[in-house]
Design an enzyme around this catalytic site. Structure first.
Site, mmCIF file in Angstrom:
data_model
loop_
_atom_site.group_PDB
_atom_site.id
_atom_site.type_symbol
_atom_site.label_atom_id
_atom_site.label_comp_id
_atom_site.label_asym_id
_atom_site.label_seq_id
_atom_site.Cartn_x
_atom_site.Cartn_y
_atom_site.Cartn_z
ATOM 1 N N ASP A 1 -4.365 -6.227 3.205
ATOM 2 C CA ASP A 1 -3.059 -7.217 2.339
ATOM 3 C C ASP A 1 -2.718 -7.399 3.977
ATOM 4 O OD1 ASP A 1 -3.870 -6.152 -0.551
ATOM 5 O OD2 ASP A 1 -2.395 -5.085 -0.122
ATOM 6 N N ASP B 1 -8.745 -2.747 0.630
ATOM 7 C CA ASP B 1 -8.701 -3.683 1.039
ATOM 8 C C ASP B 1 -7.958 -3.607 2.184
ATOM 9 O OD1 ASP B 1 -6.799 -2.647 -0.544
ATOM 10 O OD2 ASP B 1 -6.963 -3.593 -2.320
ATOM 11 N N ASP C 1 7.919 1.081 -0.882
ATOM 12 C CA ASP C 1 7.668 2.242 -1.418
ATOM 13 C C ASP C 1 7.874 3.855 -0.422
ATOM 14 O OD1 ASP C 1 5.154 2.490 -0.890
ATOM 15 O OD2 ASP C 1 4.927 2.094 -2.680
#
Length: 461
Positions: free
Chosen positions: A83, A81, A165
């Site tokens: 983002d 996907d 992260d």
């Protein structure tokens, strides 16, 4: 606005020349990787994600493709996907799209729908402590252990990069000049195949313990080495995963085990003591006398899942969970049979109830999966009973195929089943007459001889 959007999309795909490129002034700590260096092909980018970015830009906001999609394109993977990150606040972004909705409370996002495709739009985040918008903790909160319980403090793209992260996920694709913005040296880490967390590892894991699972997943998927400082605190902090909502851990377990790299991910989960918080009963079975048999079945199930995904075949969490929890169920069932003299089928039902009830404390299992799991287990008890018309009736059961696959894995893993899986393999390919012969042969060999009852003596004698 629509006309401007179409013009920009046409320019992106080379259908018409775009306006002069907007000059980009590098900020401190930002590296710009030009298109000729990163060599991401524009045709590999998602059309709908690009529409979202251009819509945001035409609405007066910044917009970038971000994170995993850029990482995957740079490593030769096909992104699952795409983002988008933006300077627009969630409410502002939501107003720009007709088919969008605002979701989340802990972490507000906008989902923009294009048919079956969903594009996730996130506002640039900033740190909680130093940001003036969070003086009252209304927008961002952390509990006593450091875990983030609300994360809606907004900032700049530079702030956002440092809140991500891992360095390899802090890459932003700029549609204005088709370059990549790198704020954390992630591009170089990709070149060196290293997974490195941004900031102090212990503090970042305490903010969100799921990051430890993401480290195992990315290392397994990408074949990257986890940088030593990034790896160091994981074993100590692994128990923090028990504080995460079971529903979220279930979602993460699917990403770990149904990504196509489950076997490699499992190695990292065991290396860093991350498997036990997810599947405590299975880990206990792994440490039992039958541990080698348990792990062989587990690894075969993971390899089977990876192989099916590589062949673009469907997989279901029900089958994988049925395999992962089979030995905890089987062990408890045998205990109930021996200690409470329960018949096999009721013992299985009781064992299934207890094992699933215990498992949902770690990873929630939706009913749409827990019911098939029980049925797959029950079929393991029924499959040996194949005399007469039973075999044909079992073959027609909706869960037969999944139950047969688990039976194959069990026998291939070393469980002694007297060739039961081979019998069922042959039965499925046989014609009607052959099937009848096979079932009758089983019946003759398995039915005990009935003893004739003596007639009671007549009173007349």
């Amino acid at each position: 606005m629509a006309k401007g959007l179409l013009k920009r999309i046409g320019a992106f795909f080379g259908k018409e020349k775009s306006d002069a490129p907007v000059p980009v002034t590098p900020a401190q700590g930002r590296r710009i990787i030009p298109e000729e260096e990163h060599q991401i092909r524009r045709q590999d980018l998602d059309d709908n994600a690009m529409k979202v970015v251009y819509r945001l830009i035409d609405g007066g906001h910044d917009g970038y493709l971000v994170g995993g999609c850029i990482r995957d394109l740079l490593t030769g993977e096909k992104p699952k996907d795409f983002d988008v990150a933006t300077s627009a606040h969630p409410e502002e972004a939501n107003e720009l799209f007709r088919r969008s909705r605002l979701i989340g409370r802990r972490f507000k996002l906008v989902h923009v729908r294009f048919g079956r495709e969903l594009i996730e739009v996130a506002t640039f985040r900033a740190g909680h402590d130093s940001h003036p918008a969070n003086t009252d903790g209304e927008h961002g909160r952390q509990n006593a252990s450091g875990m983030i319980t609300r994360d809606n403090v907004y900032g700049t793209i530079e702030d956002d990069a440092l809140r991500r992260d891992f360095t390899v996920n802090a890459l932003y694709y700029c549609v204005k000049d088709h370059s990549i913005y790198d704020f954390a040296n992630g591009y170089e880490d990709i070149q060196n195949r290293v997974l490195r967390i941004i900031g102090d590892p212990e503090a970042r894991y305490r903010e969100d313990p799921v990051r430890m699972l993401r480290a195992a997943r990315f290392a397994g998927k990408l074949g990257f080495d986890i940088e030593p400082h990034t790896a160091a605190p994981i074993k100590t902090l692994a128990p923090l995963l028990k504080d995460i909502a079971p529903a979220r851990i279930f979602d993460e377990s699917l990403k770990l085990l149904q990504s196509g790299y489950a076997e490699a991910v499992y190695d990292h989960l065991q290396e860093f003591d991350l498997f036990e918080p997810l599947f405590p009963q299975t880990q206990q079975a792994l440490q039992s006398e039958r541990g080698e048999l348990v792990e062989t079945l587990l690894l075969n199930a993971l390899r089977n899942t990876d192989r099916r995904l590589a062949q673009r075949k469907s997989v279901t969490p029900a089958f994988l969970y049925a395999a992962l929890l089979w030995y905890p169920v089987q062990n408890l069932m045998q205990k109930l049979i021996e200690e409470q003299r329960m018949p096999p089928l009721p013992a299985l039902h009781e064992a299934a109830n207890q094992v699933i009830a215990q498992q949902v404390k770690s990873t929630a299992i939706p009913r749409r999966f827990s019911t098939p799991i029980r049925e797959i287990w029950e079929m393991q008890i029924r499959l040996p009973r194949r005399d007469g018309k039973r075999a044909q009736r079992l073959l027609e059961q909706p869960r037969f195929r999944a139950a047969y696959d688990l039976l194959l894995l069990r026998e291939n893993s070393g469980e002694e089943l007297n060739g039961l899986s081979r019998w069922w393999t042959e039965y499925q390919s046989a014609d009607e007459q052959k099937r009848m012969q096979m079932s009758n042969a089983v019946g003759k060999g398995s039915k005990p001889r009935r003893r004739r009852r003596k007639k009671p003596a007549s009173n007349d004698e």
